[in-house]
Enzyme design. Sequence first.
Site, short mmCIF file in Angstrom:
data_model
loop_
_atom_site.label_atom_id
_atom_site.label_comp_id
_atom_site.label_asym_id
_atom_site.label_seq_id
_atom_site.Cartn_x
_atom_site.Cartn_y
_atom_site.Cartn_z
N LYS A 35 -4.29 73.81 72.79
CA LYS A 35 -5.29 73.98 73.84
C LYS A 35 -6.04 72.66 74.07
CE LYS A 35 -9.15 77.11 74.95
NZ LYS A 35 -9.91 78.28 74.44
N SER A 112 -10.05 82.05 77.29
CA SER A 112 -9.86 80.73 77.87
C SER A 112 -8.61 80.02 77.34
CB SER A 112 -11.08 79.85 77.61
OG SER A 112 -11.29 79.67 76.22
N SER A 136 -11.16 84.63 73.48
CA SER A 136 -10.28 83.71 74.20
C SER A 136 -8.87 83.59 73.63
CB SER A 136 -10.92 82.32 74.28
OG SER A 136 -12.04 82.35 75.13
#
Length: 391
Positions: A35, A112, A136
């Site tokens: 990420k 996210s 997330s």
Amino acid sequence: MLIEKDAYHAFMPYPAIEVENATEGPLAGLTLAVKDLFDVRGYRTGCGCPLKLAAATDAETSAPAVQRLLDAGARFVGKTHTDELAWALYGINAHFGTPVNPRAPDRIPGGSSSGSAVAVAAGLADIALGTDTGGSIRAPSSFCGIWGLRPTHGRVPLAGAMALAPSYDTAGILARDGATLLQAAGALMEPDPVPLPEIPDLLWPADMVAQLDEAPRAVLEAAFGTMPSREVEVYPEGAAAAYAAYLVTNGADARDAVLPFIRGSGMPLVRGIDGRAAAAEALDEAEIDRARATRHAFTAHLEEMLVDAVLLAPAVHAAPFALDAPVEVFDGFRHDAMRLLCVAGLAGLPQVVLPAGVVEGAPYGVSLIGPRGSDLSLIALARRLVPEPQQ
């Protein structure tokens, strides 16, 4: 990125820079996506925000969590998309676009850790590193039909990663199957300090299940309903009170960790972040103190309940909604999801999400929430309780 084709828009289009990894180790032969909240040596860290990206320089070292996976033999293949500043749940980024959910292309991928979940679900990476503050990792795992772990709070180092709400922020792993998730989690953290017993007490969280409509409840019951379990109530003061405490304490964290950048940079605020930023800024100390007291009591309640026990819990309340859903769905879905997702976050407990079925034509996952420090044995238990199809 180092992969040749990314038809699902999972990766940031950074110039391809090789990142050294061990040639031997428990993760040798597995590919790793990271990420874009974590530093990776030679890459910028954009955090889903154009202003962050513009100000970033190439990282001189990789974040410790990334380095642990590289040292275990995983091969880095790219940095993945995230919601802006990781402060959202849907996987939609107004600046960099929305990764395509491979299992339901017309639905949100969840965020996210959107790119990380999509990269794994699409087979572009075997494992992915993500973060989970309010859901997330867990929400996109459910929405994309994969496995995901939100670890015990503080168990995996977050140095070299952007902070959003430090008393909630965690670094976890996503994978397509439980065996790979367990393998990667084992490389990311030390052995469990408090492993689960071989046969833990199974708890049916009646007040969490009551929040589900008929179809998701049927999936949860198909996964866990025939197992001998004891019914419990998770929220001592009700789900609304727990969620309210989450919103205030999370907002207080974000006010100190990320609002200075938002206000100092003058960044334009997209819909969603604008309201959360304003709410965080408006908090007063007495309100924060009351919410922290509620959180403390909630944590004590969960810790007492989960002695040698696990919750057979829904991860989220519903399947992912359509990308073209009306605005009221965008406004309301997050709150319904967060009343379930806030449980593990408030108490800092590990939660593993695994695929369980289909609702409205899209994936829907279920989960286990375990005692603090039981992360690896919790994944192993999930694999025993819900056997995976033979490959």
